[in-house]
Design a protein around this motif. Structure first.
Motif, PDB file in Angstrom:
ATOM      1  N   VAL A  38       0.940  -1.578  -0.143  1.00 25.56           N
ATOM      2  CA  VAL A  38       0.137   0.151  -0.020  1.00 25.56           C
ATOM      3  C   VAL A  38       0.633   0.975   0.059  1.00 25.56           C
ATOM      4  CG1 VAL A  38      -1.687   1.146   1.339  1.00 25.56           C
ATOM      5  CG2 VAL A  38      -1.607  -0.812   1.026  1.00 25.56           C
ATOM      6  N   ILE A  39       1.535   1.335   0.639  1.00 18.64           N
ATOM      7  CA  ILE A  39       2.747   2.306   0.955  1.00 18.64           C
ATOM      8  C   ILE A  39       3.692   2.362  -0.582  1.00 18.64           C
ATOM      9  CG2 ILE A  39       5.036   3.654   1.922  1.00 18.64           C
ATOM     10  CD1 ILE A  39       3.899   2.091   5.085  1.00 18.64           C
ATOM     11  N   THR A  40       3.889   1.666  -0.781  1.00 23.74           N
ATOM     12  CA  THR A  40       5.065   1.811  -2.056  1.00 23.74           C
ATOM     13  C   THR A  40       3.325   2.529  -3.506  1.00 23.74           C
ATOM     14  OG1 THR A  40       5.669  -0.631  -1.777  1.00 23.74           O
ATOM     15  CG2 THR A  40       6.174   0.549  -4.268  1.00 23.74           C
ATOM     16  N   LEU A  41       2.698   1.632  -3.247  1.00 21.70           N
ATOM     17  CA  LEU A  41       1.721   2.268  -4.687  1.00 21.70           C
ATOM     18  C   LEU A  41       0.750   3.295  -4.110  1.00 21.70           C
ATOM     19  CD1 LEU A  41      -0.600  -0.821  -5.431  1.00 21.70           C
ATOM     20  CD2 LEU A  41       0.989   0.562  -7.335  1.00 21.70           C
ATOM     21  N   GLY A  42       1.731   4.157  -2.768  1.00 21.90           N
ATOM     22  CA  GLY A  42       1.225   5.451  -2.241  1.00 21.90           C
ATOM     23  C   GLY A  42       2.214   6.587  -3.049  1.00 21.90           C
ATOM     24  N   MET A  43       3.709   5.841  -2.963  1.00 20.68           N
ATOM     25  CA  MET A  43       4.323   6.898  -3.303  1.00 20.68           C
ATOM     26  C   MET A  43       4.705   6.286  -4.976  1.00 20.68           C
ATOM     27  SD  MET A  43       7.776   5.061  -0.843  1.00 20.68           S
ATOM     28  CE  MET A  43       8.429   6.148  -1.676  1.00 20.68           C
ATOM     29  N   PHE A  44       4.460   5.663  -6.179  1.00 23.41           N
ATOM     30  CA  PHE A  44       4.036   5.607  -6.737  1.00 23.41           C
ATOM     31  C   PHE A  44       3.021   6.307  -7.057  1.00 23.41           C
ATOM     32  CE2 PHE A  44       5.947   1.136  -7.015  1.00 23.41           C
ATOM     33  CZ  PHE A  44       7.167   1.324  -7.854  1.00 23.41           C
ATOM     34  N   THR A  45       2.136   6.784  -7.111  1.00 15.80           N
ATOM     35  CA  THR A  45       1.520   7.594  -7.416  1.00 15.80           C
ATOM     36  C   THR A  45       1.243   9.053  -7.074  1.00 15.80           C
ATOM     37  OG1 THR A  45      -0.834   5.458  -6.788  1.00 15.80           O
ATOM     38  CG2 THR A  45      -0.989   8.213  -7.225  1.00 15.80           C
ATOM     39  N   ASP A  67      15.495  15.067  -2.955  1.00 16.49           N
ATOM     40  CA  ASP A  67      14.413  16.309  -1.681  1.00 16.49           C
ATOM     41  C   ASP A  67      13.447  14.800  -0.972  1.00 16.49           C
ATOM     42  OD1 ASP A  67      12.736  17.245  -0.065  1.00 16.49           O
ATOM     43  OD2 ASP A  67      12.388  19.209  -1.162  1.00 16.49           O
ATOM     44  N   TRP A  68      14.061  14.341   0.423  1.00 17.74           N
ATOM     45  CA  TRP A  68      13.715  13.470   0.514  1.00 17.74           C
ATOM     46  C   TRP A  68      11.897  13.923   1.215  1.00 17.74           C
ATOM     47  CZ3 TRP A  68      11.574  14.604   5.947  1.00 17.74           C
ATOM     48  CH2 TRP A  68      11.938  15.975   6.462  1.00 17.74           C
ATOM     49  N   ARG A  69      11.913  15.179   1.534  1.00 21.67           N
ATOM     50  CA  ARG A  69      10.347  15.893   2.074  1.00 21.67           C
ATOM     51  C   ARG A  69       9.073  15.055   0.701  1.00 21.67           C
ATOM     52  NH1 ARG A  69      11.877  21.317   2.176  1.00 21.67           N
ATOM     53  NH2 ARG A  69      12.349  21.506   0.478  1.00 21.67           N
ATOM     54  N   TYR A  70       9.708  15.125  -0.558  1.00 25.18           N
ATOM     55  CA  TYR A  70       9.100  14.490  -1.229  1.00 25.18           C
ATOM     56  C   TYR A  70       8.461  12.899  -0.930  1.00 25.18           C
ATOM     57  CZ  TYR A  70       8.691  18.417  -4.542  1.00 25.18           C
ATOM     58  OH  TYR A  70       8.044  19.673  -4.836  1.00 25.18           O
ATOM     59  N   LEU A  71      10.250  12.250  -0.524  1.00 29.77           N
ATOM     60  CA  LEU A  71       9.459  11.002  -0.558  1.00 29.77           C
ATOM     61  C   LEU A  71       8.712  10.808   1.093  1.00 29.77           C
ATOM     62  CD1 LEU A  71      13.105   9.730  -0.741  1.00 29.77           C
ATOM     63  CD2 LEU A  71      11.621   9.869  -1.981  1.00 29.77           C
ATOM     64  N   ALA A  72       8.971  11.439   2.373  1.00 30.69           N
ATOM     65  CA  ALA A  72       8.425  11.101   3.427  1.00 30.69           C
ATOM     66  C   ALA A  72       6.992  12.072   3.085  1.00 30.69           C
ATOM     67  CB  ALA A  72       9.034  12.250   4.274  1.00 30.69           C
ATOM     68  N   ILE A  73       6.419  13.233   2.199  1.00 28.68           N
ATOM     69  CA  ILE A  73       5.263  13.790   2.137  1.00 28.68           C
ATOM     70  C   ILE A  73       4.173  11.992   1.531  1.00 28.68           C
ATOM     71  CG2 ILE A  73       3.652  14.591   1.218  1.00 28.68           C
ATOM     72  CD1 ILE A  73       6.131  16.562   1.741  1.00 28.68           C
ATOM     73  N   ALA A  74       5.283  11.689   0.556  1.00 29.48           N
ATOM     74  CA  ALA A  74       3.682  10.476  -0.245  1.00 29.48           C
ATOM     75  C   ALA A  74       3.842   9.329   0.380  1.00 29.48           C
ATOM     76  CB  ALA A  74       4.739  10.112  -1.443  1.00 29.48           C
ATOM     77  N   ALA A  75       5.609   8.918   1.163  1.00 31.31           N
ATOM     78  CA  ALA A  75       5.286   7.643   2.151  1.00 31.31           C
ATOM     79  C   ALA A  75       4.631   7.902   2.928  1.00 31.31           C
ATOM     80  CB  ALA A  75       6.480   7.274   2.873  1.00 31.31           C
ATOM     81  N   GLY A  76       3.859   9.102   3.641  1.00 30.29           N
ATOM     82  CA  GLY A  76       3.361   9.210   4.922  1.00 30.29           C
ATOM     83  C   GLY A  76       2.067   8.974   4.355  1.00 30.29           C
ATOM     84  N   GLY A  77       1.821   9.839   3.558  1.00 29.54           N
ATOM     85  CA  GLY A  77       0.187   9.764   2.592  1.00 29.54           C
ATOM     86  C   GLY A  77      -0.068   7.921   2.272  1.00 29.54           C
ATOM     87  N   GLY A  78       0.369   7.269   1.821  1.00 31.22           N
ATOM     88  CA  GLY A  78       0.025   6.116   1.643  1.00 31.22           C
ATOM     89  C   GLY A  78      -0.392   5.165   3.377  1.00 31.22           C
ATOM     90  N   LEU A  79       1.061   5.393   4.121  1.00 31.77           N
ATOM     91  CA  LEU A  79       0.413   4.556   5.669  1.00 31.77           C
ATOM     92  C   LEU A  79      -0.496   5.288   6.706  1.00 31.77           C
ATOM     93  CD1 LEU A  79       2.104   3.285   7.873  1.00 31.77           C
ATOM     94  CD2 LEU A  79       2.987   5.785   8.857  1.00 31.77           C
ATOM     95  N   ILE A  80      -1.183   6.202   5.525  1.00 30.83           N
ATOM     96  CA  ILE A  80      -2.289   7.587   6.526  1.00 30.83           C
ATOM     97  C   ILE A  80      -3.518   6.206   5.287  1.00 30.83           C
ATOM     98  CG2 ILE A  80      -3.762   8.959   6.685  1.00 30.83           C
ATOM     99  CD1 ILE A  80      -1.506  10.051   7.110  1.00 30.83           C
ATOM    100  N   ALA A  81      -3.531   5.934   4.336  1.00 31.84           N
ATOM    101  CA  ALA A  81      -4.508   5.330   3.693  1.00 31.84           C
ATOM    102  C   ALA A  81      -4.085   3.602   3.794  1.00 31.84           C
ATOM    103  CB  ALA A  81      -4.448   5.539   2.085  1.00 31.84           C
TER     104      ALA A  81
END
Lengths: 208, 208, 208
Positions: A38-45, A67-81
Motif C-alpha cells: 500500500v505504501i509503495t503504491l502510494g509513493m508511486f502515485t 528531496d527527501w521531503r517528497y519521499l516522506a510526504i508520499a510515504a506518509g500519505g500511503g501509511l495514512i491510507a
C-alpha cells in the motif's frame, strides 16, 4: 523560477500527499496488498508523474527523489491510507478535491519546468499533462487495471487544458503567478465539473 | 569504491544470473511464452532493477547495459530456464537461496552506489530496495500479475533492512567491507526466515 | 550521421505513424477507451520505443519528445485510428506492411544511434530491437495484455536480426546506406514471411 516559491512548493507537497493518499486507497480497494504494498503504491502515485517528467526533460536525478521531503510526504500519505482505509470513505469528497488540487498543481508546475528548461509550448503542455496523470497510471498498471486515464471521467483532459493555458500564456508573454493560477483554476474547475456531472470524453462510435 | 572489487562484482554477476533464472522460470509457469519471451523476461528480471537505479541516480547509460557481461549472464540465465524448465523444480531450494543472495547483493550495492554518488541515507536505502525488487516487479507487470513484492512474503522488506543498514553504517562512519557484508547478511537472513516460515507483512485490518 | 538524412527521417516519421495507427487500433479492439485513451495509446506505441532507446543510450531528452513533428505524427495516427476504427479493417494488409516498415526502420535507426554514440555491437543490436518493439510492449502492458512480443508471431526476432546485421556490418567496416538498407530488408522480409505463414518461435517443450 516558480518552483521554489513557498506557495507553489506547498501546493506541490499537498498534491504529492493527496495523490499518495488517493492512490493508496484505490490500491487497497482493488487488490489484496500488505502494508508495504500500500505504501509503495502510494509513493508511486505521488512521485511517479514527477519522475517521468524529469526523465523526459533530462532533469535527472528526479526532483521527487533528491528531496527527501517528497519521499516522506508520499510515504506518509500511503501509511495514512493503510491505517484509516475503512474510515476514509467519509472523507471521499475532501479527498477528491485534494486530488483535483494535486492534478492542477502538477499540470501547471510540470509545464513551467519544461518552459524553464527551454522546451517549446507543445512539449510544455504534454509534460504538464504527463506529470499530472503519470503517477496514477503507473499505479493502475501495477495492480493490473486499464489506467483510469484511458477510459473514464475527465482526468487527463483538465490537466492538458491547464498545462496548455500555461504554455500559451507563456508564448504570449505572460509568465507570472497570474498565468499559473489561471491555468491551475482551469484544470481544477473542469476536473470538478467532470466529477460532479460524471462527464466522459467521447468513445469510439458504434460501441454500446 | 565497492563496485569494482572482484568479490562484489562476482556477487553482482551471481545475483543477475539468479534473478534472470528465477524470473524466467516464474514467467514460464505463469504465461504461455516462446523462447524469446522467456529470455526477454529473464533479462528484465536480472537487469531491470539496476536500470531503474541508474535512472534515479542519473548514472546513465545503465551499468547493466554498458557492460556486455551483465547482458550475457542475464540472457544465459533465461536460456537455461527455458531449456531446463521441467527439471528445475528439483533445484527449487538452490534457486531460492541464490535469489536471496541476489536480493542481498543488489540491495547493498544499490545503496553503496547512491552513497558514492553523493545521495543521502534516505535515498540510499530506497534505491537499494528498488535495485533489489525492481526487476521482479517489471516481470510481474509484464505478465499481467500484481507484483509479488506488493502482496506476499517478505521480499521488499529484507532488502529495505539491508540497504538501511548500509546507509546507517555509512552515516556513523563505517563504510568498509564489514558494513556491506553485515547489511547483506541482515537482508539474507530475514529473507530466508520469511521463506522458511511463510511470513507476510500485515494486511489491511478487517480483510479476510 | 544517418539520422538526419531526408530518406531516413521520412522513414522514421512513416514508422512512427504506422506504429501509432496500428497501436491505437489494437487498443480500440482490446479495451473500452475514450478518444483521449486511444490517442494516448497511439502515442505510446509510436514514441515509446525511441524513448526507452534514448534512456538506455543516455541521449535524453528523447528525440521523439524534443521534435514536435514526432509528437504530431503519433497523435495524428492515433486520431485517425479513432475516427476510422470501423473502416480500417479493409486496410488491414496495408497497415501490417506499414507496421513492418516501421519495425525495420526503428530497428536499423536504433542500432545506428547506438553505434554513433560509441556503444558496442551487442548494445547496438539490443537497443535496435528495443526501439522496434518497445512501444508496442508498453501499449500491451497498459491495456492489461501479456505483450505480443513475448508470446506470438515473429515480431522481436526480425528486429533483432535486422539490428544485428547493422551491428555486424559496422564491425566489418561497412557503415554506408547499403548496410542500413540491407539490415532493414532482412527485418522486413522475415517479418512479412512470419505474418504470411503464421510462424512462431519455439515454445517451452512439453506444453500443449
Amino acid at each position: 523560477m516558480l518552483g521554489p516559491s513557498p506557495l507553489w512548493l506547498t501546493l506541490d507537497f499537498l498534491g504529492t500527499f493527496a495523490f499518495a493518499l488517493n492512490g493508496a486507497l484505490t490500491a487497497v480497494k482493488a487488490a489484496r496488498l500488505d502494508i508495504f504494498g500500500v505504501i509503495t503504491l502510494g509513493m508511486f502515485t505521488g512521485l511517479g508523474g514527477g519522475t517521468i517528467r524529469d526523465v523526459l526533460l533530462d532533469a535527472l536525478p528526479p526532483a521527487t527523489f533528491v528531496d527527501w521531503r517528497y519521499l516522506a510526504i508520499a510515504a506518509g500519505g500511503g501509511l495514512i491510507a493503510f491505517a484509516l482505509s475503512r474510515r476514509l470513505d467519509k472523507l471521499a469528497t475532501t479527498i477528491t478535491v485534494l486530488d483535483a488540487v494535486g492534478l492542477s498543481t502538477f499540470a501547471v508546475l510540470g509545464a513551467y519546468k519544461a518552459i524553464e528548461l527551454g522546451f517549446g509550448p507543445v512539449q510544455a503542455a504534454l509534460v504538464g499533462t504527463i506529470t499530472a496523470v503519470g503517477g496514477g497510471t503507473i499505479r493502475d498498471v501495477m495492480i493490473g487495471q486499464v489506467p483510469t486515464v484511458l477510459r473514464s471521467e475527465l482526468y487527463a483532459i483538465p490537466a492538458l487544458f491547464g498545462a496548455t493555458c500555461v504554455a500559451v500564456a507563456h508564448e504570449l508573454g505572460y509568465q507570472g503567478t497570474l498565468a499559473a493560477v489561471g491555468g491551475a483554476l482551469v484544470c481544477l474547475i473542469i476536473r470538478l465539473l467532470g466529477v460532479r456531472f460524471g462527464l466522459n470524453a467521447p468513445r469510439v462510435p458504434g460501441e454500446d
